[in-house]
Motif scaffolding. Structure first.
Motif, PDB file in Angstrom:
ATOM      1  N   ILE A  80       0.839  -1.205   0.000  1.00  0.00           N
ATOM      2  CA  ILE A  80       0.000   0.000   0.000  1.00  0.00           C
ATOM      3  C   ILE A  80       0.874   1.255   0.000  1.00  0.00           C
ATOM      4  O   ILE A  80       0.603   2.226  -0.699  1.00  0.00           O
ATOM      5  CB  ILE A  80      -0.940  -0.021   1.236  1.00  0.00           C
ATOM      6  N   PHE A  81       1.953   1.197   0.785  1.00  0.00           N
ATOM      7  CA  PHE A  81       2.889   2.325   0.817  1.00  0.00           C
ATOM      8  C   PHE A  81       3.499   2.548  -0.567  1.00  0.00           C
ATOM      9  O   PHE A  81       3.573   3.670  -1.060  1.00  0.00           O
ATOM     10  CB  PHE A  81       4.008   2.066   1.834  1.00  0.00           C
ATOM     11  N   GLN A  82       3.935   1.434  -1.166  1.00  0.00           N
ATOM     12  CA  GLN A  82       4.604   1.534  -2.458  1.00  0.00           C
ATOM     13  C   GLN A  82       3.697   2.222  -3.487  1.00  0.00           C
ATOM     14  O   GLN A  82       4.141   3.087  -4.242  1.00  0.00           O
ATOM     15  CB  GLN A  82       4.986   0.142  -2.961  1.00  0.00           C
ATOM     16  N   GLU A  83       2.427   1.835  -3.460  1.00  0.00           N
ATOM     17  CA  GLU A  83       1.479   2.418  -4.407  1.00  0.00           C
ATOM     18  C   GLU A  83       1.320   3.920  -4.180  1.00  0.00           C
ATOM     19  O   GLU A  83       1.357   4.716  -5.118  1.00  0.00           O
ATOM     20  CB  GLU A  83       0.133   1.722  -4.242  1.00  0.00           C
ATOM     21  N   ALA A  84       1.177   4.278  -2.885  1.00  0.00           N
ATOM     22  CA  ALA A  84       0.980   5.695  -2.556  1.00  0.00           C
ATOM     23  C   ALA A  84       2.234   6.510  -2.898  1.00  0.00           C
ATOM     24  O   ALA A  84       2.143   7.657  -3.337  1.00  0.00           O
ATOM     25  CB  ALA A  84       0.643   5.835  -1.078  1.00  0.00           C
ATOM     26  N   ILE A  85       3.397   5.881  -2.696  1.00  0.00           N
ATOM     27  CA  ILE A  85       4.658   6.569  -2.981  1.00  0.00           C
ATOM     28  C   ILE A  85       4.799   6.796  -4.482  1.00  0.00           C
ATOM     29  O   ILE A  85       5.227   7.855  -4.936  1.00  0.00           O
ATOM     30  CB  ILE A  85       5.838   5.753  -2.405  1.00  0.00           C
ATOM     31  N   LYS A  86       4.377   5.797  -5.235  1.00  0.00           N
ATOM     32  CA  LYS A  86       4.416   5.904  -6.692  1.00  0.00           C
ATOM     33  C   LYS A  86       3.495   7.033  -7.154  1.00  0.00           C
ATOM     34  O   LYS A  86       3.870   7.869  -7.982  1.00  0.00           O
ATOM     35  CB  LYS A  86       3.943   4.566  -7.280  1.00  0.00           C
ATOM     36  N   LYS A  87       2.311   7.059  -6.547  1.00  0.00           N
ATOM     37  CA  LYS A  87       1.332   8.075  -6.909  1.00  0.00           C
ATOM     38  C   LYS A  87       1.861   9.479  -6.612  1.00  0.00           C
ATOM     39  O   LYS A  87       1.597  10.430  -7.339  1.00  0.00           O
ATOM     40  CB  LYS A  87       0.043   7.841  -6.121  1.00  0.00           C
ATOM     41  N   ALA A  88       2.607   9.576  -5.517  1.00  0.00           N
ATOM     42  CA  ALA A  88       3.132  10.882  -5.115  1.00  0.00           C
ATOM     43  C   ALA A  88       4.412  11.230  -5.872  1.00  0.00           C
ATOM     44  O   ALA A  88       5.000  12.295  -5.650  1.00  0.00           O
ATOM     45  CB  ALA A  88       3.384  10.894  -3.613  1.00  0.00           C
ATOM     46  N   GLY A  89       4.856  10.318  -6.728  1.00  0.00           N
ATOM     47  CA  GLY A  89       6.060  10.577  -7.519  1.00  0.00           C
ATOM     48  C   GLY A  89       7.339  10.554  -6.703  1.00  0.00           C
ATOM     49  O   GLY A  89       8.305  11.253  -6.997  1.00  0.00           O
ATOM     50  N   LEU A  90       7.360   9.728  -5.627  1.00  0.00           N
ATOM     51  CA  LEU A  90       8.531   9.712  -4.746  1.00  0.00           C
ATOM     52  C   LEU A  90       9.370   8.442  -4.906  1.00  0.00           C
ATOM     53  O   LEU A  90      10.248   8.166  -4.091  1.00  0.00           O
ATOM     54  CB  LEU A  90       8.079   9.820  -3.282  1.00  0.00           C
ATOM     55  N   GLU A  91       9.073   7.664  -5.969  1.00  0.00           N
ATOM     56  CA  GLU A  91       9.749   6.366  -6.107  1.00  0.00           C
ATOM     57  C   GLU A  91      11.263   6.448  -6.012  1.00  0.00           C
ATOM     58  O   GLU A  91      11.912   5.555  -5.481  1.00  0.00           O
ATOM     59  CB  GLU A  91       9.415   5.762  -7.470  1.00  0.00           C
ATOM     60  N   GLU A  92      11.825   7.512  -6.553  1.00  0.00           N
ATOM     61  CA  GLU A  92      13.286   7.640  -6.562  1.00  0.00           C
ATOM     62  C   GLU A  92      13.842   7.947  -5.183  1.00  0.00           C
ATOM     63  O   GLU A  92      14.988   7.652  -4.878  1.00  0.00           O
ATOM     64  CB  GLU A  92      13.709   8.745  -7.551  1.00  0.00           C
ATOM     65  N   GLN A  93      13.012   8.591  -4.348  1.00  0.00           N
ATOM     66  CA  GLN A  93      13.533   9.038  -3.042  1.00  0.00           C
ATOM     67  C   GLN A  93      13.254   8.082  -1.891  1.00  0.00           C
ATOM     68  O   GLN A  93      13.947   8.099  -0.889  1.00  0.00           O
ATOM     69  CB  GLN A  93      12.949  10.407  -2.686  1.00  0.00           C
ATOM     70  N   VAL A  94      12.189   7.296  -2.002  1.00  0.00           N
ATOM     71  CA  VAL A  94      11.795   6.479  -0.846  1.00  0.00           C
ATOM     72  C   VAL A  94      11.738   5.000  -1.202  1.00  0.00           C
ATOM     73  O   VAL A  94      11.126   4.626  -2.199  1.00  0.00           O
ATOM     74  CB  VAL A  94      10.402   6.913  -0.311  1.00  0.00           C
ATOM     75  N   THR A  95      12.386   4.169  -0.407  1.00  0.00           N
ATOM     76  CA  THR A  95      12.232   2.724  -0.558  1.00  0.00           C
ATOM     77  C   THR A  95      11.470   2.184   0.652  1.00  0.00           C
ATOM     78  O   THR A  95      11.569   2.730   1.753  1.00  0.00           O
ATOM     79  CB  THR A  95      13.586   1.996  -0.642  1.00  0.00           C
ATOM     80  N   VAL A  96      10.726   1.121   0.426  1.00  0.00           N
ATOM     81  CA  VAL A  96       9.932   0.524   1.503  1.00  0.00           C
ATOM     82  C   VAL A  96      10.399  -0.911   1.717  1.00  0.00           C
ATOM     83  O   VAL A  96      10.583  -1.653   0.748  1.00  0.00           O
ATOM     84  CB  VAL A  96       8.431   0.506   1.143  1.00  0.00           C
ATOM     85  N   THR A  97      10.621  -1.299   2.948  1.00  0.00           N
ATOM     86  CA  THR A  97      11.117  -2.641   3.243  1.00  0.00           C
ATOM     87  C   THR A  97      10.369  -3.244   4.423  1.00  0.00           C
ATOM     88  O   THR A  97      10.114  -2.553   5.412  1.00  0.00           O
ATOM     89  CB  THR A  97      12.616  -2.596   3.599  1.00  0.00           C
ATOM     90  N   LEU A  98      10.042  -4.504   4.305  1.00  0.00           N
ATOM     91  CA  LEU A  98       9.465  -5.240   5.436  1.00  0.00           C
ATOM     92  C   LEU A  98      10.624  -5.792   6.254  1.00  0.00           C
ATOM     93  O   LEU A  98      11.481  -6.495   5.723  1.00  0.00           O
ATOM     94  CB  LEU A  98       8.576  -6.378   4.921  1.00  0.00           C
ATOM     95  N   VAL A  99      10.682  -5.441   7.529  1.00  0.00           N
ATOM     96  CA  VAL A  99      11.820  -5.842   8.369  1.00  0.00           C
ATOM     97  C   VAL A  99      11.364  -6.748   9.504  1.00  0.00           C
ATOM     98  O   VAL A  99      10.182  -7.032   9.655  1.00  0.00           O
ATOM     99  CB  VAL A  99      12.520  -4.598   8.956  1.00  0.00           C
ATOM    100  N   GLY A 100      12.317  -7.184  10.323  1.00  0.00           N
ATOM    101  CA  GLY A 100      12.010  -8.006  11.494  1.00  0.00           C
ATOM    102  C   GLY A 100      11.475  -7.138  12.620  1.00  0.00           C
ATOM    103  O   GLY A 100      11.261  -5.935  12.463  1.00  0.00           O
TER     104      GLY A 100
END
Lengths: 649, 149
Positions: A80-100
């Motif tokens: 969901i984050f990835q989609e919203a980030i893409k929509k906001a045009g932030l793909e180059e600046q923000v990465t999303v990771t599932l962590v422990g």
């Protein structure tokens, strides 16, 4: 070069078949074998996107994928984050990771924005747009989603939240900060450097010496000095030796090992390889509970990636040292936490312990010298090698060095995963870090060490956490489970609960444990039913001492601890049960009765609705009543009533 | 279909008695329980007496000798769950389903089980249905859960 682990250009020659000794160090600081600014730039680019430095315009969003956060819905958040980030045009600046696991399980699902270190709590899918728009795009953290204490004070930074402030997270340093399913991130965060330095600059004897000097003791509970164990196994002449990691975390209330395996599996693997090198072993097993499917999955991925990188297998990094690692899934038996039972289980037998002469370090798995350590113990090893035994020995107390991870649960405000230096008092653990008791109730006891441990009362909370102090109080460090109990928990019932557990899990080999726990359970059940007599208390004590003194293995010798400690510290509760046939906490079902107070009941019907046996009758808006012949005394009416109209007698 | 898995397990572990537990886990993952004919074949092929196969299969809590229902409802009875009221949840589920732990409802829909701890202590009390962990439950929420499956 897409990943950090890929070669930078055709000049890199490393593969498991043609190993390069600089492989690990080269990833971050290389290339070494040639000089090309482009190769360096590629590595730096990957590093900056995964570990953005403070002040850069890049950000990384870490979504906690621990079990608690996951069950609360965090697994769907990255997408969901990835989609919203893409929509906001932030793909180059923000990465999303599932962590422990990030630790503060109570407030999950959690997400951490790096490099600032801003923590979001109780995130829901509908909160995602706000975080992306206001924070990631607008630069202003969303205040309503930040951690807030009871007084309403807001803490944007993870590091300033009281839960984290008193902790010293060294073993858990990477847990929650790296993608556990990507070996590249472990290496980027300094992983496998300890192994490299061991393979190329230390002899096996020097490794053992370093571990001995650090003062590291087993984190599984008994606290045997790790270096001494390794030395003993190395000394036995043999062409084959084994390394085993005990990940059969069977103590109810314990989830430290699971969090480590799910959040930073390579740390455990690295520790095991170093142990293999030190004792002269080329084969290891991780014995992990089948009840932990996610840990098994992450471990499997980690082992595959380590093989693919040439960090497991033949001729590791060209050093000539070979080490193979297997996963062995348990099948659900608490006794398999005992080392000889665990080995019997790996050999395909029932998990029944054997007498410990010869010791496992002489004759262990398949009759060969074997070192068996716990998950957390192995995770400490790379740290000691990298930062030095002196650094490690400076943390903690005289006899107990380093830190200890605890799983904090029960009636405490901030449940979660905690790491503190040895010597921290129990009070600090429960009240400063844990935030005290939930719902304004009164603290009653702390159960530490699971079924082998004991219950510690309020006036002993100044006790420092170290092996000897806890044993002295009749409890045990155990693996690290801490369950907090409040005034609503009955200590007799708690003792009965633990005994029913050990009685069920007793393997049946020796009579004191098999029959002793059964008889003790019978007495405790009698008392909680209101059929006990004062002489039962001394009988319980006597039986407990016998079981403790004569049982065959650790399960039996520690099984009476919960009973003996509650008898010692909470005797008045036992007396109340046997003399007055009363349970003040109201937990013992047979000893309680419920009545509806006619003057307080407004006839809302909530109690009648929740009653599982339909024992409550009455007309709407008129006082109801309980049919005691039907009532099963479950107490749901008492819990649900908002008008204090149900009274417990 | 069932025979294929048995053949595969036998092929991987033939003559290796130390792989008994791994073989049983693999069989159970496929069948959902351990059928007697499969155990007989396994004993022969691994070179382990049937009595020992039975011993191991009944020693470990994970193994089941009876078929399971379509869904497994597993109540955690760990310490943290216990102090937050898991026993009430267990009794409520037991009453609703009308079966003892280990048994399956007559319609084959649910099998009730208990576990000593699933390590989800922060969200106690916990019930695991199939692979899904549900936390912070009370008896009503637990009963409502059943409707989802």
């Amino acid at each position: 070069m897409r990943s950090f682990m890929d070669r930078c250009c055709s000049r890199c020659t490393h593969s498991p078949q043609t190993p390069c000794k600089d492989y690990v160090l080269c990833r971050r600081d290389g290339p070494f074998c040639h000089d090309d600014p482009e190769c360096r730039r590629l590595r730096q680019k990957w590093l900056n996107s995964h570990f953005p430095p403070v002040g850069s315009n890049r950000r990384r969003l870490l979504v906690c994928g621990g079990l608690t956060c996951g069950a609360a819905g965090s697994f769907s958040l990255p997408e969901i984050f990835q989609e919203a980030i893409k929509k906001a045009g932030l793909e180059e600046q923000v990465t999303v990771t599932l962590v422990g696991c990030l630790g503060l399980c109570e407030e999950g699902p959690l997400a951490l924005v790096m490099p600032e270190g801003i923590l979001y709590c109780r995130l829901k899918p509908e909160d995602v747009p706000a975080v992306v728009e206001e924070h990631l795009k607008g630069g202003k953290p969303v205040e309503r989603l930040l951690f807030r204490d009871e007084a309403g004070k807001v803490y944007p930074l993870l590091s300033e939240i009281p839960f984290y402030r008193k902790q010293q997270r060294v073993v858990l340093e990477r847990c929650g900060y790296i993608n556990p399913e990507d070996i590249a991130e472990y290496i980027a965060a300094g992983g496998y450097r300890a192994l490299t330095s061991v393979l190329f600059s230390l002899s096996p004897e020097e490794v053992i010496e370093e571990i001995k000097k650090s003062g590291l003791r087993g984190r599984g509970g008994a606290g045997f000095p790790t270096g001494k164990k390794w030395e003993a196994a190395r000394r036995v002449p043999s062409s084959k030796r084994y390394v085993i990691c005990n990940a059969d975390e069977g103590d109810p209330g314990a989830f430290m090992d699971r969090a480590l395996l799910e959040g930073d599996p390579h740390a455990v693997i690295e520790g095991m390889i170093i142990c293999g090198y030190a004792i002269g072993s080329d084969e290891g097993y991780v014995y992990v509970r089948a009840e932990y499917p996610l840990a098994v999955k992450r471990l499997r991925i980690a082992i595959e990636q380590a093989y693919a990188a040439g960090l497991l297998g033949e001729n590791i990094l060209g050093s000539g040292f070979t080490f193979h690692l297997h996963i062995n899934e348990g099948a659900g038996a608490f006794v398999c936490g005992e080392s000889t039972a665990l080995m019997a289980s790996i050999e395909g037998n029932r998990g029944i312990p054997r007498i410990k002469v010869p010791r496992s370090t002489e004759k262990g798995l398949f009759g060969k010298p074997t070192v068996l350590n716990n998950v957390e113990t192995f995770a400490n090893v790379p740290l000691i090698i990298l930062r030095g035994s002196q650094w490690f020995a400076n943390i903690g107390t005289k006899g107990s060095k380093g830190t200890k991870i605890f799983a904090l649960s029960g009636k405490v405000k901030h449940t979660g995963l905690v790491e503190v230096p040895m010597g921290t008092t129990l009070k600090e653990l429960i009240f400063d870090i844990g935030g005290g008791i939930k719902g304004g109730k009164r603290f009653k006891a702390l159960q530490i060490g699971g079924p082998s441990g004991g219950c510690i009362p309020e006036d002993m909370l100044d006790l420092p956490i170290d092996y000897e102090s806890l044993t002295g109080a009749g409890a045990m460090m155990g693996s690290g489970s801490v369950v907090v109990m409040d005034e609503d928990n009955c200590m007799v019932n708690t003792a009965r609960f633990f005994l029913s557990f050990t009685e069920r899990e007793s393997c049946g080999k020796c009579t004191p444990c098999r029959e002793g726990t059964k008889q003790m359970l019978n007495i405790l059940e009698r008392i909680t039913r209101g059929e006990g007599s004062p002489s039962d208390l001394s009988l319980l004590e006597f039986l407990g001492q016998v079981v403790k003194a004569t049982s065959f293995c650790g399960l039996g010798t520690s099984a009476p601890n919960p009973v003996l400690t509650t008898l010692r510290f909470f005797r008045s509760e036992y007396l109340q049960h046997v003399m007055e046939k009363r349970c003040a906490a109201g937990e013992c079902v047979a000893l309680r009765r419920f009545v509806i107070l006619v003057d307080k009941c407004i006839g809302c019907g909530a109690c009648a609705y929740v009653c599982p046996v339909k024992a409550i009758k009455g007309e709407k808006k008129k006082p109801h009543h309980i049919d005691e012949k039907v009532c099963v005394k479950c107490g749901r009416c008492f819990e649900i009533c908002r008008f204090q109209a149900v009274k417990r007698l | 279909m069932g025979e294929a898995i048995l053949e595969e397990v036998v092929r991987s572990y033939r003559g290796r008695p130390e792989k008994l537990i791994a073989a049983l886990l693999a069989l159970q993952r496929h069948y959902g329980y351990l059928p007697e004919p499969a155990l007989r074949t396994l004993a022969q092929e691994l070179g382990v007496p049937l009595s020992k196969v039975y011993g191991v299969a009944t020693f470990y809590a994970q193994f089941r000798l009876k078929p399971r229902g379509r869904h497994t409802v597993c109540v955690c009875l760990g310490t943290a769950c216990h102090v937050r009221g898991s026993e009430q949840i267990f009794h409520a589920l037991k009453r609703e389903l009308g079966v003892e732990p280990g048994d399956t409802t007559a319609d084959g829909r649910f099998t009730l089980e208990v576990v000593s701890c699933v390590g989800a202590c922060s969200m106690a009390p916990v019930v695991v249905v199939d692979e899904e962990t549900h936390g912070r439950l009370d008896p009503e929420k637990a009963l409502a859960l059943l409707k989802k499956y």
